[in-house]
Design a protein around this motif. Sequence first.
Motif, PDB file in Angstrom:
ATOM      1  N   ARG A 262      19.517 -51.415 -10.505  1.00 31.30           N
ATOM      2  CA  ARG A 262      19.700 -52.838 -10.270  1.00 31.30           C
ATOM      3  C   ARG A 262      20.008 -53.106  -8.808  1.00 31.30           C
ATOM      4  O   ARG A 262      20.887 -52.460  -8.213  1.00 31.30           O
ATOM      5  CB  ARG A 262      20.829 -53.389 -11.141  1.00 31.30           C
ATOM      6  CG  ARG A 262      20.392 -53.661 -12.571  1.00 31.30           C
ATOM      7  CD  ARG A 262      21.559 -53.991 -13.456  1.00 31.30           C
ATOM      8  NE  ARG A 262      22.370 -52.811 -13.710  1.00 31.30           N
ATOM      9  CZ  ARG A 262      23.565 -52.844 -14.259  1.00 31.30           C
ATOM     10  NH1 ARG A 262      24.108 -53.985 -14.596  1.00 31.30           N
ATOM     11  NH2 ARG A 262      24.237 -51.734 -14.466  1.00 31.30           N
ATOM     12  N   ALA A 263      19.316 -54.078  -8.248  1.00 31.66           N
ATOM     13  CA  ALA A 263      19.540 -54.434  -6.852  1.00 31.66           C
ATOM     14  C   ALA A 263      20.970 -54.902  -6.632  1.00 31.66           C
ATOM     15  O   ALA A 263      21.549 -54.679  -5.570  1.00 31.66           O
ATOM     16  CB  ALA A 263      18.555 -55.512  -6.424  1.00 31.66           C
TER      17      ALA A 263
ATOM     18  N   CYS B 262       3.436 -52.610  -4.662  1.00 36.07           N
ATOM     19  CA  CYS B 262       3.766 -51.486  -5.529  1.00 36.07           C
ATOM     20  C   CYS B 262       3.005 -51.571  -6.836  1.00 36.07           C
ATOM     21  O   CYS B 262       2.950 -52.646  -7.449  1.00 36.07           O
ATOM     22  CB  CYS B 262       5.267 -51.499  -5.836  1.00 36.07           C
ATOM     23  SG  CYS B 262       6.247 -51.692  -4.356  1.00 36.07           S
ATOM     24  N   VAL B 263       2.442 -50.454  -7.227  1.00 38.65           N
ATOM     25  CA  VAL B 263       1.785 -50.378  -8.528  1.00 38.65           C
ATOM     26  C   VAL B 263       2.687 -49.506  -9.380  1.00 38.65           C
ATOM     27  O   VAL B 263       2.717 -48.283  -9.230  1.00 38.65           O
ATOM     28  CB  VAL B 263       0.381 -49.740  -8.399  1.00 38.65           C
ATOM     29  CG1 VAL B 263      -0.272 -49.606  -9.756  1.00 38.65           C
ATOM     30  CG2 VAL B 263      -0.483 -50.592  -7.489  1.00 38.65           C
TER      31      VAL B 263
ATOM     32  N   CYS C 246      11.248 -50.916 -15.120  1.00 41.00           N
ATOM     33  CA  CYS C 246      12.278 -49.972 -14.689  1.00 41.00           C
ATOM     34  C   CYS C 246      12.288 -49.687 -13.190  1.00 41.00           C
ATOM     35  O   CYS C 246      13.285 -49.178 -12.678  1.00 41.00           O
ATOM     36  CB  CYS C 246      12.170 -48.659 -15.453  1.00 41.00           C
ATOM     37  SG  CYS C 246      10.498 -48.100 -15.743  1.00 41.00           S
ATOM     38  N   ASP C 247      11.199 -50.023 -12.493  1.00 38.63           N
ATOM     39  CA  ASP C 247      11.147 -49.711 -11.069  1.00 38.63           C
ATOM     40  C   ASP C 247      11.503 -50.933 -10.252  1.00 38.63           C
ATOM     41  O   ASP C 247      11.227 -52.063 -10.651  1.00 38.63           O
ATOM     42  CB  ASP C 247       9.747 -49.230 -10.679  1.00 38.63           C
ATOM     43  CG  ASP C 247       9.303 -48.040 -11.508  1.00 38.63           C
ATOM     44  OD1 ASP C 247       8.096 -47.928 -11.782  1.00 38.63           O
ATOM     45  OD2 ASP C 247      10.172 -47.227 -11.882  1.00 38.63           O
TER      46      ASP C 247
ATOM     47  N   ILE D  36      11.927 -45.429  -8.301  1.00 37.37           N
ATOM     48  CA  ILE D  36      10.864 -45.216  -9.269  1.00 37.37           C
ATOM     49  C   ILE D  36      11.363 -44.331 -10.396  1.00 37.37           C
ATOM     50  O   ILE D  36      11.851 -43.230 -10.159  1.00 37.37           O
ATOM     51  CB  ILE D  36       9.651 -44.586  -8.565  1.00 37.37           C
ATOM     52  CG1 ILE D  36       9.172 -45.564  -7.497  1.00 37.37           C
ATOM     53  CG2 ILE D  36       8.552 -44.260  -9.569  1.00 37.37           C
ATOM     54  CD1 ILE D  36       7.884 -45.230  -6.867  1.00 37.37           C
ATOM     55  N   TYR D  37      11.219 -44.841 -11.614  1.00 32.81           N
ATOM     56  CA  TYR D  37      11.720 -44.129 -12.782  1.00 32.81           C
ATOM     57  C   TYR D  37      10.749 -43.051 -13.205  1.00 32.81           C
ATOM     58  O   TYR D  37       9.542 -43.250 -13.248  1.00 32.81           O
ATOM     59  CB  TYR D  37      11.929 -45.118 -13.930  1.00 32.81           C
ATOM     60  CG  TYR D  37      12.640 -44.527 -15.125  1.00 32.81           C
ATOM     61  CD1 TYR D  37      11.943 -44.243 -16.295  1.00 32.81           C
ATOM     62  CD2 TYR D  37      14.003 -44.265 -15.081  1.00 32.81           C
ATOM     63  CE1 TYR D  37      12.587 -43.711 -17.391  1.00 32.81           C
ATOM     64  CE2 TYR D  37      14.661 -43.733 -16.170  1.00 32.81           C
ATOM     65  CZ  TYR D  37      13.957 -43.455 -17.325  1.00 32.81           C
ATOM     66  OH  TYR D  37      14.608 -42.931 -18.411  1.00 32.81           O
TER      67      TYR D  37
END
Lengths: 121, 111
Positions: free
Chosen positions: A19-20, A90-91, A96-97, A118-119
């Motif tokens: 979480r940011a 971002c791809v 979750c990422d 990245i999860y």
Amino acid sequence: MTHETNECAMQPSIMHKFRASVAQPILHSILHAELAHAVYMAEHVEALGTKLGVEISSRLASEPGWDRYKFITNVVVSQPGPGSRMSSSCVWDSNCDSVVRESFVSPNIRCTASVFAIYCY
Amino acid sequence: MTETPERGYNTADVYKHLKAAVDMAVGPGEYQHGKLDELHTNIIDYATKKITAIRPASVKVVVTCTIVQNSGDGFHISNTTLWDDSTDSVVTFKFQNQSMNIVVSAYLVHS
């Protein structure tokens, strides 16, 4: 009755999601601690960038619940003069990422740190 | 540039796409702060589209583009990654002309 741990979680549990709101204060404190009295000096900037990157990624990786995350930390350090801009795309799996960014500006140095989390399933 | 066919993609191809993205977007361009948005969008969109097409579905892609005005002042960009070196890669393309410095990086992360 036997219990088996699920080793291949398709998503982090809600408590373990990156979480940011948790990561941002960490970035903020690291940048301020390292850069509050820093002056841009060409011969030291490489070491500074590396130090910031390593400190940020290791602090984030040690947060509880984020052990399945891989972290990409991008640090841009510059003198306050030149105009600059950073963008990214971002791809990934937005469930979750995530990305978190923090900037530090002073009359002597300017720094922006971005962390992509990245999860790993 | 290492060949990594076992990862399902080739880092040389990724580099080629990053370079093509910048060459196509910049042309003989000068640094104009107002046109930055367009430049960023063109580079990032092209690079992301091309790289996403060549990688296997289990690989996540992050493309970043940093453009700094070439004013003689110094700057430094660094990446630190906490990942698995055997499955993940980063490819960086640097470009410089009289008015700007462009650094495009593609991170391919196996998940």
